[in-house]
Scaffold this motif. Structure first.
Motif, PDB file in Angstrom:
ATOM      1  N   UNK A   1     -23.661 -44.199 -93.658  1.00  6.45           N
ATOM      2  CA  UNK A   1     -24.291 -44.201 -92.531  1.00  6.45           C
ATOM      3  C   UNK A   1     -24.996 -45.453 -92.140  1.00  6.45           C
ATOM      4  N   UNK A   2     -25.470 -46.252 -93.058  1.00  5.15           N
ATOM      5  CA  UNK A   2     -25.960 -47.667 -93.210  1.00  5.15           C
ATOM      6  C   UNK A   2     -24.822 -48.470 -92.818  1.00  5.15           C
ATOM      7  N   UNK A   3     -23.581 -48.329 -92.949  1.00  2.70           N
ATOM      8  CA  UNK A   3     -22.569 -49.218 -92.646  1.00  2.70           C
ATOM      9  C   UNK A   3     -21.512 -48.622 -91.571  1.00  2.70           C
ATOM     10  N   UNK A   4     -21.916 -47.920 -90.820  1.00  4.07           N
ATOM     11  CA  UNK A   4     -21.260 -47.184 -89.636  1.00  4.07           C
ATOM     12  C   UNK A   4     -20.903 -47.928 -88.437  1.00  4.07           C
ATOM     13  N   UNK A   5     -21.898 -48.696 -87.766  1.00  2.00           N
ATOM     14  CA  UNK A   5     -21.724 -49.297 -86.722  1.00  2.00           C
ATOM     15  C   UNK A   5     -22.734 -50.386 -86.472  1.00  2.00           C
ATOM     16  N   UNK A   6     -22.441 -51.361 -85.507  1.00  3.02           N
ATOM     17  CA  UNK A   6     -23.364 -52.630 -85.483  1.00  3.02           C
ATOM     18  C   UNK A   6     -24.712 -51.950 -84.564  1.00  3.02           C
ATOM     19  N   UNK A   7     -25.786 -52.539 -85.134  1.00  9.54           N
ATOM     20  CA  UNK A   7     -27.115 -52.109 -84.586  1.00  9.54           C
ATOM     21  C   UNK A   7     -27.947 -53.349 -84.170  1.00  9.54           C
ATOM     22  N   UNK A   8     -28.481 -53.405 -83.032  1.00  7.08           N
ATOM     23  CA  UNK A   8     -29.288 -54.637 -82.671  1.00  7.08           C
ATOM     24  C   UNK A   8     -30.565 -54.707 -83.247  1.00  7.08           C
ATOM     25  N   UNK A   9     -31.571 -53.789 -83.267  1.00  5.69           N
ATOM     26  CA  UNK A   9     -32.566 -53.562 -83.616  1.00  5.69           C
ATOM     27  C   UNK A   9     -32.643 -52.395 -84.840  1.00  5.69           C
ATOM     28  N   UNK A  10     -33.253 -53.002 -86.094  1.00  2.61           N
ATOM     29  CA  UNK A  10     -33.493 -52.085 -87.231  1.00  2.61           C
ATOM     30  C   UNK A  10     -34.872 -52.213 -87.510  1.00  2.61           C
ATOM     31  N   UNK A  11     -35.271 -50.895 -87.660  1.00  2.00           N
ATOM     32  CA  UNK A  11     -36.709 -50.815 -87.967  1.00  2.00           C
ATOM     33  C   UNK A  11     -36.555 -49.937 -89.307  1.00  2.00           C
ATOM     34  N   UNK A  12     -37.256 -50.520 -90.275  1.00  2.00           N
ATOM     35  CA  UNK A  12     -37.256 -49.848 -91.524  1.00  2.00           C
ATOM     36  C   UNK A  12     -38.877 -49.752 -91.876  1.00  2.00           C
ATOM     37  N   UNK A  13     -39.070 -48.044 -91.682  1.00  2.00           N
ATOM     38  CA  UNK A  13     -40.333 -47.700 -92.276  1.00  2.00           C
ATOM     39  C   UNK A  13     -40.640 -47.164 -93.508  1.00  2.00           C
ATOM     40  N   UNK A  14     -41.818 -47.641 -94.148  1.00  2.00           N
ATOM     41  CA  UNK A  14     -41.924 -47.074 -95.537  1.00  2.00           C
ATOM     42  C   UNK A  14     -41.004 -47.510 -96.561  1.00  2.00           C
TER      43      UNK A  14
ATOM     44  N   UNK B   1     -25.949 -50.873-103.427  1.00  2.00           N
ATOM     45  CA  UNK B   1     -27.152 -51.962-103.189  1.00  2.00           C
ATOM     46  C   UNK B   1     -28.286 -51.363-102.343  1.00  2.00           C
ATOM     47  N   UNK B   2     -29.272 -52.307-102.391  1.00  2.00           N
ATOM     48  CA  UNK B   2     -30.323 -52.212-101.374  1.00  2.00           C
ATOM     49  C   UNK B   2     -30.123 -51.662-100.011  1.00  2.00           C
ATOM     50  N   UNK B   3     -30.947 -50.436 -99.830  1.00  2.00           N
ATOM     51  CA  UNK B   3     -30.357 -50.063 -98.479  1.00  2.00           C
ATOM     52  C   UNK B   3     -30.796 -50.750 -97.229  1.00  2.00           C
ATOM     53  N   UNK B   4     -32.067 -51.360 -97.491  1.00  2.00           N
ATOM     54  CA  UNK B   4     -32.788 -52.268 -96.680  1.00  2.00           C
ATOM     55  C   UNK B   4     -31.928 -53.277 -96.010  1.00  2.00           C
ATOM     56  N   UNK B   5     -31.289 -53.884 -97.130  1.00  2.00           N
ATOM     57  CA  UNK B   5     -30.036 -54.963 -96.882  1.00  2.00           C
ATOM     58  C   UNK B   5     -29.039 -54.658 -96.337  1.00  2.00           C
ATOM     59  N   UNK B   6     -28.444 -53.672 -96.655  1.00  2.00           N
ATOM     60  CA  UNK B   6     -27.365 -52.941 -95.761  1.00  2.00           C
ATOM     61  C   UNK B   6     -27.352 -52.687 -94.578  1.00  2.00           C
ATOM     62  N   UNK B   7     -28.719 -52.029 -94.169  1.00  2.00           N
ATOM     63  CA  UNK B   7     -29.303 -51.889 -92.708  1.00  2.00           C
ATOM     64  C   UNK B   7     -29.199 -52.941 -91.911  1.00  2.00           C
ATOM     65  N   UNK B   8     -29.838 -53.913 -92.622  1.00  2.00           N
ATOM     66  CA  UNK B   8     -29.811 -55.116 -91.809  1.00  2.00           C
ATOM     67  C   UNK B   8     -28.830 -55.946 -91.430  1.00  2.00           C
TER      68      UNK B   8
END
Length: 249
Positions: free
Chosen positions: A4-17, A29-36
Motif C-alpha cells: 500500500x505504501x509503494x503502490x502509486x505516486x502521491x503529491x501530499x502525504x499526511x502522516x498522523x500520530x 523499513x520505516x513506514x513514514x519514509x516509505x510513504x514520503x
C-alpha cells in the motif's frame, strides 16, 4: 502494508500520530519514509507529520521536531506585553492550611522581567489572537511546530493541574499527562551510570593477563557472515578484563 505504501505516486502525504506507527512496514523499513518516497516525482510535494510524542529518545515526532526549525507559539502578557512561550513551570496554585492542593486557584504567571503578573483563563482568548510563531533554529527545509494544552481555550489551567495531581504518583499516568497535555516526550526513570565515577575506574592493562584474573573465557557471537570472538579474564566478584577481540569471516 508495504504494498500500500509503494503502490502509486502521491503529491501530499499526511502522516498522523506517527509515534503509534510500527517501526517497520513488514520487512521494508520505516513506514513514514516509505510513504514520503511516493512524493518524489512532484516538484510541489508536501509532507506533514503530526503526533502526540511518546518516549524520549525513540519518539518519531520528537526526532522530526528537533531536525526542524522548531517553532513555538509566543503570546503577549496582557499586563506588560512580554512575548513568551506558555510553559508548565509558570503555572502555580495555592494550598490549604492543611497542605492540600487547591487546583481551582491555578493561574499562569508571566515570566517577563519585573512583571510576574497573573494570567487567567479569561485572558486566553485575547492573548492567543495576538500570538505569533517564532523559530528557534534556522530553516533548513522543514518547519516544525509545537503546541501544548496550556494554550487550549477548551481546557482550563485548573483542569490541567487537577490532571497532574491525579497522575504524578503513577509513572504510567504521568507519561500520558506529559505526552497529551504538555506535548512533550516522556523520559523514563531508571538506573543511570555516573559517568565521572565510571571514568575514575579505568585501568591500563594488557596484553598480559592481570594478576587478579583466575580464569579466561572466549565468547562467540555467530553472525550471518562472521564469528565475533571476545576473550575475557575473570577475577573475584565477577570483575572482568577484555583481553582480546577477533573477527573470523
Amino acid at each position: 502494508s508495504p504494498a500500500g505504501l509503494a503502490s502509486r505516486p502521491i503529491r501530499v502525504v499526511l502522516s498522523d500520530e506517527v509515534d503509534r506507527y510500527p517501526f517497520s512496514a513488514g520487512t521494508e523499513g520505516d513506514p513514514v519514509g516509505l510513504a514520503e518516497k511516493r512524493t518524489t516525482t512532484f516538484f510541489n510535494r508536501k509532507r506533514v507529520r503530526t503526533s502526540t510524542p511518546t518516549i524520549k529518545g525513540v519518539s518519531r515526532i520528537e526526532a522530526a521536531f528537533l531536525a526542524s526549525d522548531r517553532r513555538r507559539y509566543h503570546v503577549p502578557c496582557p499586563h506588560c506585553g512580554h512575548m513568551q512561550v506558555l510553559r508548565w513551570h509558570n503555572i502555580r496554585w495555592d494550598k490549604a492550611e492543611d497542605g492540600s492542593n487547591l487546583p481551582d486557584t491555578a493561574a499562569y504567571y508571566c515570566d517577563g522581567p519585573d512583571c510576574g503578573a497573573q494570567i487567567t483563563d479569561a485572558d486566553k482568548a485575547r492573548i492567543l489572537g495576538r500570538g505569533e510563531w517564532r523559530a528557534e533554529a534556522e530553516f533548513a527545509g522543514m518547519a516544525g511546530f509545537h503546541l501544548s494544552a496550556l494554550y487550549s481555550p477548551w481546557v482550563s489551567f485548573a483542569e490541567i493541574v487537577s490532571e497532574f495531581l491525579a497522575a504524578k504518583h503513577s509513572p504510567e499516568k504521568l507519561q500520558v499527562w506529559t505526552n497529551t497535555v504538555l506535548g512533550e516526550p516522556y523520559e523514563e526513570e531508571g538506573q543511570q551510570a555516573d559517568d565521572g565515577a565510571l571514568l575514575s575506574r579505568r585501568e591500563v592493562y594488557g596484553p598480559i593477563v592481570p594478576e587478579g584474573a583466575g580464569l579466561l573465557t572466549a565468547g562467540v557471537d555467530v553472525q550471518a557472515d562472521r564469528l565475533e570472538v571476545e576473550v575475557l579474564a575473570w577475577g573475584l566478584a565477577s570483575e572482568t578484563w577484555s583481553m582480546e577481540t577477533r573477527v573470523i569471516p
